[in-house]
Design a protein around this motif. Structure first.
Motif, short mmCIF file in Angstrom:
data_model
loop_
_atom_site.label_atom_id
_atom_site.label_comp_id
_atom_site.label_asym_id
_atom_site.label_seq_id
_atom_site.Cartn_x
_atom_site.Cartn_y
_atom_site.Cartn_z
N TRP A 99 -19.30 -30.16 9.23
CA TRP A 99 -19.16 -30.91 7.99
C TRP A 99 -19.13 -30.00 6.77
O TRP A 99 -18.54 -30.31 5.75
CB TRP A 99 -20.26 -31.96 7.85
CG TRP A 99 -21.65 -31.43 8.11
CD1 TRP A 99 -22.35 -31.50 9.29
CD2 TRP A 99 -22.51 -30.78 7.18
NE1 TRP A 99 -23.58 -30.92 9.15
CE2 TRP A 99 -23.71 -30.48 7.86
CE3 TRP A 99 -22.39 -30.41 5.84
CZ2 TRP A 99 -24.79 -29.83 7.24
CZ3 TRP A 99 -23.46 -29.76 5.21
CH2 TRP A 99 -24.63 -29.48 5.92
N ASP A 102 -15.42 -28.52 6.98
CA ASP A 102 -14.38 -29.52 6.78
C ASP A 102 -14.38 -30.12 5.38
O ASP A 102 -13.37 -30.68 4.94
CB ASP A 102 -14.50 -30.63 7.83
CG ASP A 102 -14.09 -30.16 9.22
OD1 ASP A 102 -13.38 -29.13 9.29
OD2 ASP A 102 -14.48 -30.80 10.21
N THR A 103 -15.49 -29.99 4.69
CA THR A 103 -15.51 -30.41 3.29
C THR A 103 -14.46 -29.66 2.48
O THR A 103 -13.82 -30.21 1.59
CB THR A 103 -16.90 -30.15 2.67
OG1 THR A 103 -17.86 -30.96 3.36
CG2 THR A 103 -16.92 -30.48 1.19
N ARG A 106 -10.53 -30.22 4.42
CA ARG A 106 -9.88 -31.53 4.28
C ARG A 106 -9.16 -31.69 2.94
O ARG A 106 -8.40 -32.64 2.76
CB ARG A 106 -10.91 -32.65 4.42
CG ARG A 106 -11.32 -32.93 5.86
CD ARG A 106 -11.98 -34.29 5.98
NE ARG A 106 -12.39 -34.55 7.35
CZ ARG A 106 -13.62 -34.39 7.81
NH1 ARG A 106 -14.56 -33.95 6.98
NH2 ARG A 106 -13.91 -34.65 9.06
N ARG A 107 -9.40 -30.80 2.02
CA ARG A 107 -8.74 -30.90 0.72
C ARG A 107 -7.23 -30.70 0.91
O ARG A 107 -6.80 -29.83 1.67
CB ARG A 107 -9.29 -29.84 -0.24
CG ARG A 107 -10.76 -30.06 -0.57
CD ARG A 107 -11.29 -28.98 -1.50
NE ARG A 107 -12.68 -29.20 -1.82
CZ ARG A 107 -13.12 -29.97 -2.80
NH1 ARG A 107 -12.24 -30.61 -3.57
NH2 ARG A 107 -14.41 -30.12 -3.02
N LEU A 111 -5.03 -28.11 3.61
CA LEU A 111 -4.59 -28.62 4.90
C LEU A 111 -3.38 -27.88 5.45
O LEU A 111 -3.38 -27.41 6.59
CB LEU A 111 -4.29 -30.12 4.80
CG LEU A 111 -5.49 -31.05 4.88
CD1 LEU A 111 -5.07 -32.49 4.60
CD2 LEU A 111 -6.17 -30.95 6.25
N ARG A 115 -3.56 -25.25 8.47
CA ARG A 115 -2.84 -25.55 9.71
C ARG A 115 -2.00 -24.35 10.16
O ARG A 115 -1.89 -24.07 11.36
CB ARG A 115 -1.95 -26.78 9.52
CG ARG A 115 -1.31 -27.30 10.79
CD ARG A 115 -0.59 -28.60 10.56
NE ARG A 115 -1.52 -29.70 10.30
CZ ARG A 115 -1.68 -30.29 9.13
NH1 ARG A 115 -0.94 -29.89 8.08
NH2 ARG A 115 -2.54 -31.26 8.96
N SER A 172 -14.70 -26.28 12.90
CA SER A 172 -14.02 -27.38 12.22
C SER A 172 -13.56 -28.46 13.20
O SER A 172 -13.16 -28.16 14.34
CB SER A 172 -12.81 -26.85 11.45
OG SER A 172 -12.02 -27.91 10.95
N ARG A 173 -13.59 -29.70 12.74
CA ARG A 173 -12.98 -30.79 13.49
C ARG A 173 -11.58 -31.10 12.98
O ARG A 173 -10.85 -31.85 13.61
CB ARG A 173 -13.87 -32.04 13.41
CG ARG A 173 -15.21 -31.85 14.14
CD ARG A 173 -16.05 -33.09 14.14
NE ARG A 173 -17.29 -32.86 14.87
CZ ARG A 173 -18.27 -33.76 15.01
NH1 ARG A 173 -18.13 -34.96 14.45
NH2 ARG A 173 -19.37 -33.46 15.67
N VAL A 174 -11.26 -30.53 11.83
CA VAL A 174 -9.90 -30.65 11.30
C VAL A 174 -8.98 -29.69 12.04
O VAL A 174 -7.87 -30.03 12.44
CB VAL A 174 -9.87 -30.37 9.79
CG1 VAL A 174 -8.45 -30.44 9.25
CG2 VAL A 174 -10.77 -31.35 9.04
#
Length: 265
Positions: A99, A102-103, A106-107, A111, A115, A172-174
């Motif tokens: 968390w 990913d804070t 996720r922006r 992203l 990626r 990360s979970r993203v």
């Protein structure tokens, strides 16, 4: 000769480590409710891992090992890099709660770039290129003579190591770790990619770095050529041992996950 009381206390080193540790503590403590799922406890195990990474980082670049590696032994300098690439980077990633990472990831601005940069091919290329380019004789010896460049070398080694380990240890979970089979192939690919720089150092008939060629000898009958050979062998054997361990862990987890799926069906 070696000054065993020579520990670095420069503001940018101590201040950077303290600031990093403080930021983690603030996010994991007072600000946890803002970023973590409701009811998330303080991540004690990850705290131990994260702060251990900071300690290892400091021991690598702030202890007398830095003076030995900078002025006397190539093999000691290689040990510094291995401390940054393996325990420091591994513990650092393990010490980051998902968390917290990913804070940022996720922006929207992060992203697309994230990626791209977390693709296994990119991670492998970044790590291999950074390590290989820094071992070019001119650049490597220049870093030994220039303090700021030497700092940049160590920072980029650590940063490249985070890329190296991300496909396996991503918090990360993203952008999660890749599949177990992919992890095994990834480790093999990096080992192959690192072979040229290892062979270049280990099998060179010349002393590659003038600083070590003309450095005072700490140990009698331990020549600059033997020091370079030891550094090259250490680079490969330690890297191989760690990679094969990671390979084995991935294989075990893959086998366990497959067995668990078969049991459910």
């Amino acid at each position: 000769m070696i000054d065993w009381s020579h520990w670095h206390n420069e503001p940018y080193l101590i201040g950077g480590l303290v600031l990093t540790g403080w930021l983690w503590a603030v996010l994991a403590g007072p600000l946890r409710r803002r970023f973590a799922p409701i009811g998330t406890p303080f991540p004690r195990a990850q705290a131990w891992s994260f702060y251990s990474a900071l300690v290892v980082f400091y021991l690598a670049v702030g202890s007398p090992l830095d003076q030995i590696g900078e002025r006397f032994l190539f093999s000691a300098h290689m040990l510094q890099h291995q401390l940054l690439i393996y325990p420091a980077a591994i513990l650092f990633l393990i010490g980051l709660p998902h968390w917290m990472v990913d804070t940022v990831l996720r922006r929207p601005a992060c992203l697309k770039l994230g990626r791209l940069l977390t693709q296994p091919v990119i991670c492998a290329v970044v790590f291999t290129l950074v390590v290989s380019l820094w071992h070019m004789p001119t650049l490597y010896d220049w870093a030994l003579q220039n303090k700021l460049l030497h700092v940049a070398e160590h920072v980029t080694f650590f940063g490249a190591a985070l890329f190296y380990w991300w496909p396996l240890l991503s918090p990360s979970r993203v952008f999660p770790p890749i599949s177990y089979g992919g992890q095994m192939l990834y480790m093999l690919a990096v080992l192959i990619g690192m072979t040229p720089v290892f062979a270049y150092i280990t099998f060179s008939h010349d002393i590659l770095y003038p600083t070590y060629e003309y450095a005072p000898r700490i140990f009698a009958n331990f020549t600059a050529g033997e020091d370079q050979l030891l550094a090259g062998v250490a680079m490969k054997t330690v890297g191989l041992a760690v990679a094969l361990t990671a390979f084995g862990v991935s294989f075990f987890r893959w086998s366990h996950a497959t067995h668990a799926a078969d049991t459910k069906t």
